[in-house]
Design an enzyme around this catalytic site. Structure first.
Site, PDB file in Angstrom:
ATOM      1  N   ARG A 105       0.839  -1.197   0.000  1.00  0.00           N
ATOM      2  CA  ARG A 105       0.000   0.000   0.000  1.00  0.00           C
ATOM      3  C   ARG A 105       0.871   1.243   0.000  1.00  0.00           C
ATOM      4  NH1 ARG A 105      -1.267   3.795   3.352  1.00  0.00           N
ATOM      5  NH2 ARG A 105      -0.219   2.798   5.093  1.00  0.00           N
ATOM      6  N   VAL A 106       0.448   2.221  -0.780  1.00  0.00           N
ATOM      7  CA  VAL A 106       1.003   3.564  -0.696  1.00  0.00           C
ATOM      8  C   VAL A 106      -0.158   4.500  -0.388  1.00  0.00           C
ATOM      9  CG1 VAL A 106       3.037   3.216  -2.158  1.00  0.00           C
ATOM     10  CG2 VAL A 106       0.864   3.849  -3.214  1.00  0.00           C
ATOM     11  N   SER A 107       0.166   5.663   0.166  1.00  0.00           N
ATOM     12  CA  SER A 107      -0.872   6.571   0.648  1.00  0.00           C
ATOM     13  C   SER A 107      -1.526   7.425  -0.421  1.00  0.00           C
ATOM     14  CB  SER A 107      -0.301   7.488   1.727  1.00  0.00           C
ATOM     15  OG  SER A 107       0.164   6.708   2.804  1.00  0.00           O
ATOM     16  N   THR A 108      -0.786   7.730  -1.481  1.00  0.00           N
ATOM     17  CA  THR A 108      -1.348   8.614  -2.504  1.00  0.00           C
ATOM     18  C   THR A 108      -1.153   8.024  -3.895  1.00  0.00           C
ATOM     19  OG1 THR A 108       0.698   9.862  -2.836  1.00  0.00           O
ATOM     20  CG2 THR A 108      -0.790  10.656  -1.109  1.00  0.00           C
ATOM     21  N   GLN A 122       2.386   8.185  -5.375  1.00  0.00           N
ATOM     22  CA  GLN A 122       3.429   7.287  -4.887  1.00  0.00           C
ATOM     23  C   GLN A 122       3.441   5.991  -5.689  1.00  0.00           C
ATOM     24  OE1 GLN A 122       2.181   7.290  -0.733  1.00  0.00           O
ATOM     25  NE2 GLN A 122       4.039   8.414  -0.189  1.00  0.00           N
TER      26      GLN A 122
END
Length: 187
Positions: A9-12, A15
């Site tokens: 997972r990345v936040s944005t 990314q």
């Protein structure tokens, strides 16, 4: 056959998941659930799908703890759900693996830290309330149901059911029963 399942997972949206995907593939993950969503977001469809997919004997792998969980409490909820299913959990960057005693110890320490953080927060909250009360700034929560006692008794007098009274006035059914009971005791 037992599956090795990865979660990345990345936040944005800006990314990139590439580094995590490479690490997960190198760790032997045959299936990788990936999403671009804030860790604070409670509804993460890929995380939910992965938790639904895994079966007894499988292993869930992630690169870092903060990629899978929002908080210590959330991490412990995820690990508990995995343990109930008989699924092993690994975190690559800290070499945590729930199959061995050291990994279980690390999770126990995280649980203890999480509990400590919660107790400290509650202690600070109690202290803040005490100080506010001393300063006359804290009145507590408004009694919403008891403030509607006259309306409750009027509706009950009209033959309206307790459930309907609660619905109309936006209070709990238990509050309606309590108000009626208190009113009968006073009369």
């Amino acid at each position: 056959m037992n599956a090795i399942v990865g979660y990345a997972r990345v936040s944005t949206v800006e990314q990139d998941l590439t580094a995590q995907l490479e690490q997960l593939r190198a760790a032997g993950c045959e299936r990788i659930y990936q999403e671009k969503a804030s860790g604070a977001q409670y509804d993460r469809p890929e995380l939910s799908a992965m938790l639904d997919f895994v079966r007894e004997g499988d292993t869930v792998v992630c690169c870092k703890l903060d990629r899978i969980a929002r908080s210590t409490k959330h991490l412990l909820e995820i690990v508990e759900a995995l343990e109930k299913k008989g699924v092993r959990f690994k975190v690559l960057n800290i070499n945590l693996d729930t199959k061995d005693p050291t990994g279980k110890l690390m999770l126990s320490m995280l649980a203890a830290i999480g509990q400590f953080e919660r107790e400290m927060m509650l202690e600070r909250q109690r202290e803040g309330i005490r100080i506010a009360k001393e300063a006359g700034a804290y009145k507590g929560r408004k009694a919403t149901a008891r403030a509607k006692a006259v309306e409750v008794m009027q509706l009950i007098g009209e033959g309206v059911t307790r459930e309907e009274v609660a619905s109309r006035l936006g209070i709990g059914v238990a509050s309606v029963y309590r108000i009626v009971k208190d009113n009968k005791a006073a009369n």
